[in-house]
Motif scaffolding. Sequence first.
Motif, PDB file in Angstrom:
ATOM      1  N   PHE A   1       2.286  -0.403   1.771  1.00 19.00           N
ATOM      2  CA  PHE A   1       0.944  -0.158   2.293  1.00 19.00           C
ATOM      3  C   PHE A   1      -0.117  -0.381   1.220  1.00 19.00           C
ATOM      4  N   GLU A   2       0.112   0.150   0.022  1.00 18.27           N
ATOM      5  CA  GLU A   2      -0.876  -0.001  -1.043  1.00 18.27           C
ATOM      6  C   GLU A   2      -0.990  -1.445  -1.502  1.00 18.27           C
ATOM      7  N   VAL A   3       0.152  -2.145  -1.577  1.00 18.29           N
ATOM      8  CA  VAL A   3       0.121  -3.556  -1.974  1.00 18.29           C
ATOM      9  C   VAL A   3      -0.675  -4.378  -0.976  1.00 18.29           C
ATOM     10  N   VAL A   4      -0.426  -4.153   0.314  1.00 20.71           N
ATOM     11  CA  VAL A   4      -1.138  -4.912   1.351  1.00 20.71           C
ATOM     12  C   VAL A   4      -2.608  -4.506   1.393  1.00 20.71           C
ATOM     13  N   ARG A   5      -2.883  -3.220   1.213  1.00 18.91           N
ATOM     14  CA  ARG A   5      -4.278  -2.767   1.253  1.00 18.91           C
ATOM     15  C   ARG A   5      -5.099  -3.359   0.110  1.00 18.91           C
ATOM     16  N   MET A   6      -4.533  -3.382  -1.089  1.00 23.70           N
ATOM     17  CA  MET A   6      -5.269  -3.933  -2.221  1.00 23.70           C
ATOM     18  C   MET A   6      -5.396  -5.449  -2.126  1.00 23.70           C
ATOM     19  N   GLY A   7      -4.371  -6.115  -1.608  1.00 22.56           N
ATOM     20  CA  GLY A   7      -4.447  -7.554  -1.410  1.00 22.56           C
ATOM     21  C   GLY A   7      -4.537  -8.358  -2.690  1.00 22.56           C
ATOM     22  N   LYS A   8      -4.017  -7.801  -3.789  1.00 22.83           N
ATOM     23  CA  LYS A   8      -4.109  -8.509  -5.073  1.00 22.83           C
ATOM     24  C   LYS A   8      -2.974  -9.512  -5.252  1.00 22.83           C
TER      25      LYS A   8
ATOM     26  N   ASN B   1       7.903   3.156   6.702  1.00 23.44           N
ATOM     27  CA  ASN B   1       6.798   3.919   6.126  1.00 23.44           C
ATOM     28  C   ASN B   1       5.532   3.081   6.017  1.00 23.44           C
ATOM     29  N   PHE B   2       5.708   1.773   5.859  1.00 22.72           N
ATOM     30  CA  PHE B   2       4.541   0.883   5.851  1.00 22.72           C
ATOM     31  C   PHE B   2       3.777   0.979   7.172  1.00 22.72           C
ATOM     32  N   PHE B   3       4.477   0.908   8.287  1.00 22.44           N
ATOM     33  CA  PHE B   3       3.810   1.007   9.586  1.00 22.44           C
ATOM     34  C   PHE B   3       3.228   2.406   9.803  1.00 22.44           C
ATOM     35  N   ILE B   4       3.944   3.432   9.350  1.00 25.62           N
ATOM     36  CA  ILE B   4       3.440   4.797   9.510  1.00 25.62           C
ATOM     37  C   ILE B   4       2.154   4.988   8.705  1.00 25.62           C
ATOM     38  N   GLN B   5       2.146   4.526   7.468  1.00 26.04           N
ATOM     39  CA  GLN B   5       0.971   4.697   6.611  1.00 26.04           C
ATOM     40  C   GLN B   5      -0.187   3.811   7.057  1.00 26.04           C
TER      41      GLN B   5
END
Length: 1228
Positions: A90-97, A124-128
């Motif tokens: 989730f954090e990796v996809v959210r930051m998009g770096k 957990n990715f889908f949950i978050q």
Amino acid sequence: MITSELPVLQDSSNESGAADTVSLSVSVSELEDPTDTKGKKKRGRPGRPPAANKKPRKSPAEKATGGAKGRKANGVPQTNGEGGDPVTLFEVVRMGKSAMQSVVDDWIESYKQDRDIALLDLINFFIQCSGCKGTVRIEMFRNMQNAEIIRKMTEEFDEDSGDYPLTMPGPLWKKFRYNFCEFICVLIRQCQYSIIYDEYLMDTVISLLTGLSDSQVRAFRHTSTLAAMKLMTALVNVALNLSIHQDNTQRQYEAERNKMAGKRANEKLELLLQKRKELQENQDEIENMMNSIFKGIFVHRYRDAIAEIRAICIEEIGVWMKMYSDAFLNDSYLKYVGWTLHDRQGEVRLKCLKALQNLYTNRELFPKLELFTNRFKDRIVSMTLDKEYDVAVEAIRLITLILQGSEDALSNEDCENVYHLVYSAHRPVAVAAGEFLHRKLFSRHDPQAEEELAKRRGRSSPNGNLLRMLVLFFLESELHEHAAYLVDSLWESSQELLKDWECMTELLLEEPVQGEEVLSDRQESSLIEVMVCTIRQAAEAHPPVGRGTGKRVLTAKERKTQIDDKNKLTEHFIMALPMLLSKYQADSEKVANLLQIPMFFDLDVYSAGRMEKHLDALLKQIRLVVEKHIETDVLEACSKTYSILCSEEYTIMNRVDIARSQLIDEITDRFTHSVEDLLQEAEEADDDDIYNVLSTLKRLTAFHNAHDLTRWDLFGSCYRLLKAGIEQGAMPEQIAVQALQCSHYSILWQLVKITEGTPSKEDLVALRRVVKSFLAVCQQCLSNVNTPVKEQAFMLLCDLLMVFSHQLVSGGREGLEALVFNPDSTLQNELLTFILDHVFIDQDDENQSMEGDEEDEANKIEALHKRRNLLAAFSKLIIYDIVDMPAAADIFKHYMKLFNELHQDQGPTLDRTSHTRQRHQGVGRQTHTPTHLHLDQIKTREAVATLDGIEFAFKYQNPHGAEFPPPNLAFLEVLSEFSSKLLRQDKKTVHSYLEKFMSESMSERREDVWLPLISYRNSLLTGGEDGDRMSVTSGASSKTSSIRSKKGRTPIHKSKRIEEESSVEASWLRGNDSLQTPGALTTPQLTSTVLRENPRQAADTHLPDHDSEPGSENDYVHNPQMQMSWLGQQKMEDSRKDRTAMNYMKARNQTVRQTVRGLMEDDAEPIFEDVMMSSRGQLEDMNEEFEDTMVIDLPPSRNRRERAELRPDFFDSAAMIEDESGFTMPMF
């Protein structure tokens, strides 16, 4: 493997029927031996062995945390607290770096190492991504059913905030949505040759998304639906690639098999057969996955109560049909788009239309869309009048695409429904309709043949026939005689035609050649009007008044085009305009239009191009027009043309000024002699004497409006005419009106001279004498027997009192103090009496006062405009404190009665003059707005506007004692007129403010002199939160009134749940909303085309109208109980409660879905409302039908086997479901 029969998720309600989900639980044996695939061989890309010896790459979490440091014992990745680097998907996809393909590749490597841990990361990715703070542990993954897991995650939501990543504002979260969708697409793309077929990854993901999409929590449902639809799109792409590979493999196999026996390679044939078999198995797997997503998620969520979710489904099914038309572009899937065209939310209808546009753009798909077009064409055409402008625009564009694909698809009636939208006040709608009109009527089908025909006829342009057709269309549009709007609508699509001014002048000036019809007089007038509008559009480069929000800044390219067009039209019409004026100089309508052309000229061309002879020809023609006509519009056009040509910035100014002076000298000389003759003959004057004075006076008045004619001293002659008319009483009304207007212009020009220079005392005294004498004449004219004279005198009095008011000396002009005039009480009373006698009158009296005029709609509109203008002129005097404030009380007293009367009689015509109403409402607001609050007037609500009025009412104490009312207390009666405009919370605020000024003795007063206070306080308590009303008859506060107020109040519902107990006490009202195209035109009404409610149901079930407050103006109008006595009201209240309870039980019995329990979003629309379908038990039958018929069966290879038979015709006209609203929808 995902089967077609999916178990029902336990402990989870589904809004659209039984849930079709797959259990998320995994057996312990599977977890212990992840390599075991139940004895079935894994399928991957044919010919590609698994990379077993390849060194595995680290997952994103392992990279960020150095391997196992970032994980707990249960395998769940944790956040790196030291560096703050993203450690979860989730954090990796959210930051998009990181590049998305790199992120996916790392996850695939981790999946190959330990698929349970990797799947846990994905879960957990889908949950978050849904905004849930909870985390699924490995123990939960092994031991809990998916219903229990989802329920556990629901408890982890933040109940104080309804936001989640997909709905959060800001560029970061918009980018997250894009990254989220990209991650899913890249994941399937990278897995399509390997682990997608392992019967574990996709089973688990689809099961999870199906369960989440069935959740009552909006965040879960929204996020999982978006993920599932993007997953489906990626699978469709995989299926398409498989189909292509199958076709290629089949061709290779056929080619190898057809070889001679000696050259045939049997091993290659076996490999091709094996590859074809594996591709077919993979295709079956993909079909199974897509069936699970479509039946388990799409079929339920495309009719979700949340519009965003419905829009996602419709948008993606459009992508599927365009991407893989062989499998999805058929009646079985098109019907979902057709049904959703009736959605109540514009956002969803918009997605439907855009999805269809992508299909109709490809002409090869038209045969597959033919049946859909026939079934839903009427609906699409009706959506051109949608209340949402964006939807209407896209509907028109879709109709245009249908027209391009098939000329016969639309009937003449369908086309006519779109034609008239070119006159819409909303520019995007009009432009889209103009594009349709251009495609249908004004596009040349064979340009070369038409050019050859034009050359044979001696024409320089082939657009002659198209221009004739444009004129005919304009004339047939009898409801819309607005050429400027028509030109603006066609400007973007038909510029070549509209800028062909040479062809237009040829049609007007030259005789028709053989084979051409002669233009009629109406056609010539219309062509000139259209031509002038095209010139204005090209020169000004912005839409006409009423379209757009104002002039926008032109780009460099648009500016260059504007300059080129202006030079082109100037060079052409400098020579053509004198000839046009010469031909049509006897026709006032044509001349008035033609004389507008010079204002768009680049006048430097006259001198730069040595075209002074054409200027002389133009001036000569204008002089002839002035001498021939006395129509006001023609004379004003001539005056304006002279004014433009006399601009000091151009070198031609001297030449034009000489011609103008000569013309004025002649007219003034004739006017002076005519006035002398008329005054000498007095009552013996004949019609010729009157005509001579009137004709010359009209010309001078028209010129005096735009030109300074003070050196000709026209005021003296006009004043003599007015005095003679007052003394003798026999002056013709037209001469009196023109003399008043000309004198007014003369005074204003004298004031301009004084303000621009340094005036002497003699100049000020002379001007004051002139103004004083003219005001006296106007005051005397107020008692004239002729209504036009009285109205003209009233308007001029108001204007001059405004100009020569105390504001004249502001801005450092204290030297003009001698010119300030303050109206005395006599003049104020006469002005007020005039308003009461001529504005606040009944419509019937006004119609009777029309001397012989027909009582048609045009006369009513004209009379309405006149009354509004008179009221506006007097209101300005009140706003600027020129007239004493007590005069405003009488105006406000009659204003509401006037407005209600006009609104009832005129209806939609008030939209044309609504600015005047706003202006008068501004009178009350400016009168009462406090200056000490220092608030932004735009943001200040109407409640604040009354506070200063309360202070004014209690400002002075009565000198006789506290038991007597304050002198200004009557002003509260004025303020009570505005109480109905206040919101409930504002009424409470204003009431508290009022009580600060009231003493205890005031609240107990019930005498007539205290009625303004009583009525104003009651108006604030009507529909308020609490407080007792003051009774006019009783001597104390009535507590029973408070009880009545509380009983009649609609309860406030804080959740979507409908409580039976509170419904018995609720007041049920229904409100009707209608939207109409704004603007100055009588455009077709854009109404909502969504499904309406069944009248029978409306008679049984009354929904609460939260916009209507008990005791408000709306409540009083629609609720007869408010108009009854208290005793009768109590009886009606009891019987109403019984009826309400019965109606409520009927409504409860008709409800298909159970109410929402637990954590639910707080939306404005009910979750379980059946958006599109009938709710009488037929929805479940449809779901069963879907289970039997809606199985995705991808088309077989074209070369390997015959295509499957076409599906049954779901567009059977016999299969119809009648919606509760009475609207019949085809159910195929």
